[in-house]
Design an enzyme around this catalytic site. Structure first.
Site, short mmCIF file in Angstrom:
data_model
loop_
_atom_site.label_atom_id
_atom_site.label_comp_id
_atom_site.label_asym_id
_atom_site.label_seq_id
_atom_site.Cartn_x
_atom_site.Cartn_y
_atom_site.Cartn_z
N ASN A 145 38.75 44.96 44.80
CA ASN A 145 38.87 46.24 45.53
C ASN A 145 37.71 47.18 45.21
OD1 ASN A 145 41.68 45.91 46.61
ND2 ASN A 145 42.14 45.73 44.44
N HIS A 150 50.35 51.08 28.53
CA HIS A 150 50.79 49.80 29.08
C HIS A 150 51.37 48.86 28.01
CE1 HIS A 150 47.89 50.81 32.60
NE2 HIS A 150 49.11 51.25 32.84
N ARG A 154 48.29 42.34 33.68
CA ARG A 154 47.14 43.00 33.05
C ARG A 154 47.52 44.09 32.05
NH1 ARG A 154 46.16 47.89 35.72
NH2 ARG A 154 47.16 48.00 37.73
P1 NAI Z 1 40.65 43.54 41.25
O1 NAI Z 1 41.87 42.91 40.66
O2 NAI Z 1 40.58 43.68 42.73
O3 NAI Z 1 39.38 42.68 40.73
C1 NAI Z 1 39.35 41.37 41.04
C2 NAI Z 1 37.94 40.85 40.79
O4 NAI Z 1 37.76 40.60 39.39
C3 NAI Z 1 37.71 39.53 41.46
O5 NAI Z 1 37.39 39.76 42.82
C4 NAI Z 1 36.56 39.00 40.63
O6 NAI Z 1 35.33 39.57 41.03
C5 NAI Z 1 36.88 39.50 39.24
N1 NAI Z 1 37.59 38.45 38.49
C6 NAI Z 1 38.89 38.15 38.57
N2 NAI Z 1 39.18 37.12 37.74
C7 NAI Z 1 38.03 36.78 37.13
C8 NAI Z 1 37.68 35.81 36.16
N3 NAI Z 1 38.58 34.97 35.66
N4 NAI Z 1 36.40 35.78 35.74
C9 NAI Z 1 35.47 36.64 36.22
N5 NAI Z 1 35.75 37.59 37.15
C10 NAI Z 1 37.01 37.64 37.59
O7 NAI Z 1 40.44 44.90 40.49
P2 NAI Z 1 39.96 46.29 41.15
O8 NAI Z 1 41.09 46.88 41.90
O9 NAI Z 1 38.67 46.08 41.83
O10 NAI Z 1 39.74 47.18 39.86
C11 NAI Z 1 38.62 47.04 38.99
C12 NAI Z 1 38.91 47.81 37.73
O11 NAI Z 1 39.21 49.16 38.06
C13 NAI Z 1 40.14 47.29 36.96
O12 NAI Z 1 39.89 47.44 35.59
C14 NAI Z 1 41.26 48.21 37.41
O13 NAI Z 1 42.30 48.30 36.45
C15 NAI Z 1 40.50 49.52 37.56
N6 NAI Z 1 41.13 50.49 38.47
C16 NAI Z 1 41.33 50.15 39.80
C17 NAI Z 1 41.87 51.07 40.68
C18 NAI Z 1 42.03 50.77 42.13
O14 NAI Z 1 42.50 51.65 42.87
N7 NAI Z 1 41.64 49.61 42.62
C19 NAI Z 1 42.28 52.41 40.21
C20 NAI Z 1 42.01 52.66 38.81
C21 NAI Z 1 41.46 51.72 37.99
#
Ligand code: NAI
Length: 406
Positions: free
Chosen positions: A12, A212, A326
């Protein structure tokens, strides 16, 4: 003036950051995860990369739409050598992999920002970038600037909300004006980046490392749960009871003990942002809590949390907790394990944190803490300073670029 941005990840946050920055600057996206980069490129272009460009559409929380096309989406780490700014918008367990891959290519002056950094991101960066670390600016953000989701993978994404302000710290401090001005330019007016004095404050502030794992332990430890499925999913924040509040206060107090020990060793060192969890609620959710007089009530009566439940998987007879979610799988290794490892170097006792890490590592099938020491076989997956060979407080402060005690 031209600026080249490299966004790391493919979820995302990375898709949103890529489409936002690509609307104004030369922007590349890189994912080192499996074949994600190739898939993303194919989706975005409808399979026609050189032919017809479909690009990405980002809907902002103002209702405006941005249409943009990144210069490339790739898995080639040498792209880091072109970048003026590198944004890691990927879960924290993956940061080390990117730093390692970039090390041969990255150029002096590069600004490397982790959104969010979680804990000990600066230490990991310094250890992976070795002699190059001193010539770059590492920026640790306390969280992601936006709540965001892709709506059509690789093509369309939405920003649901933008934070009003966000804390970030820069190592070395001498780079902070340049780094923060550049990142503020990329983000736009909101969120306003508020400079935090140092990355150790961001690391120890990390509310996710307390909330968490603490709430998971408080609900699912052997004392509170018989291991059987539940008919309904329990509430996560609104369900915090006296037992869980005591766990949360225990962890938060132990983090404060670490802060006081650092301040005693380095007079004048500013850890103002590494506040208690209750203070964090008062600062972050002001006006959204019907009763904020205690930590438990700040969580129970917080309107942002209405209806949010524990992560659960459906099974015969109801729901079982997802103990690999997570909340344990990310927040323990890249949060609590940092604090526990630093506490060990500083000889600060952490009885509550130890109980929670023990519960988490059993749930995850990992081993971080063994016989009271951060020395388990899975330590390399954590941000504990010991994982990168730091075994004294002097070495820790040196790696953190904190002017040291003698
Ligand atoms: P997400 O869950 O969409 O990220 C997934 C991505 O992580 C995958 O597309 C890949 O690029 C990578 N990934 C997954 N498994 C992997 C592996 N085994 N090895 C290497 N790369 C891997 O997370 P998102 O939503 O993009 O969030 C990123 C960060 O921001 C996280 O730490 C999340 O907690 C934090 N966050 C997100 C928010 C949101 O609204 N999306 C809000 C606040 C914090």
């Amino acid at each position: 003036k031209g600026l080249t941005v490299l966004v790391c990840g493919g979820g995302n946050a990375a898709q949103v950051a890529t489409s936002m920055f690509a609307s104004r600057y030369e922007t590349y996206a890189i994912s080192l995860y499996a074949d994600e980069a190739a898939k993303w490129k194919k989706h975005m272009m409808g399979g026609r990369w050189h032919d017809k460009v479909e690009g990405m559409k980002l809907t902002l929380d103002t209702g405006k739409k941005l249409i943009s096309t990144p210069t490339d989406i790739s898995n080639d780490p040498s792209l880091s050598g072109k970048a003026d700014v590198i944004i890691l918008a990927v879960p924290s367990f993956a940061h080390g992999q990117y730093f390692e891959a970039f090390y041969p290519y990255i150029k002096p002056g590069t600004i490397v920002a982790c959104m969010p950094a979680r804990s000990g991101g600066d230490i990991l960066f310094a250890s992976k970038m070795k002699e190059k670390a001193d010539s770059m600016a590492f920026v640790g953000f306390e969280t992601l600037p936006w709540a965001c989701r892709f709506t059509e993978w690789g093509k369309r994404a939405t920003i649901l909300g933008t934070k009003g302000q966000i804390l970030a710290a820069v190592t070395p401090e001498s780079e902070s004006t340049r780094a923060i001005a550049t990142l503020q330019g990329l983000l736009g007016v909101y969120p306003a980046i508020e400079k935090s004095p140092n990355n150790l404050g961001i690391s120890l502030r990390n509310p996710g490392q307390v909330i968490h794992p603490g709430v998971m332990y408080g609900r699912w430890c052997a004392e509170k749960w018989d291991g059987k499925p539940l008919a309904e999913k329990p509430l996560f924040y609104q369900g915090v009871d006296d037992f869980t509040e005591k766990v949360l206060l225990g962890i938060s107090d132990e983090v404060q003990d670490v802060c006081r020990k650092v301040e005693a060793l380095i007079p004048g060192f500013n850890l103002k942002d590494a506040c208690t969890l209750h203070r964090w609620y008062l600062d972050s959710y002001k006006g959204q809590m019907a009763d904020d007089s205690t930590l438990k009530l700040s969580m129970n009566t917080n309107s942002a949390y209405i209806g949010l439940t524990h992560p659960m998987n459906p099974v015969d007879g109801g729901f079982m907790p997802d103990l690999k979610y997570r909340y344990l799988a990310e927040d323990v290794p890249t949060g609590l394990c940092f604090t526990r490892g630093l506490a060990e170097l500083l000889e600060v006792p952490t009885p509550t944190i130890d109980k929670v890490i023990t519960f988490a590592q059993e749930s995850l099938g990992k081993s971080f803490l063994v016989d009271g020491k951060m020395a388990g076989p899975n330590l390399g997956e954590t941000r504990a300073p010991q994982a990168v060979g730091i075994n004294s407080k002097e070495d820790f402060f040196k790696m953190a670029k904190i002017a040291c005690i003698g």
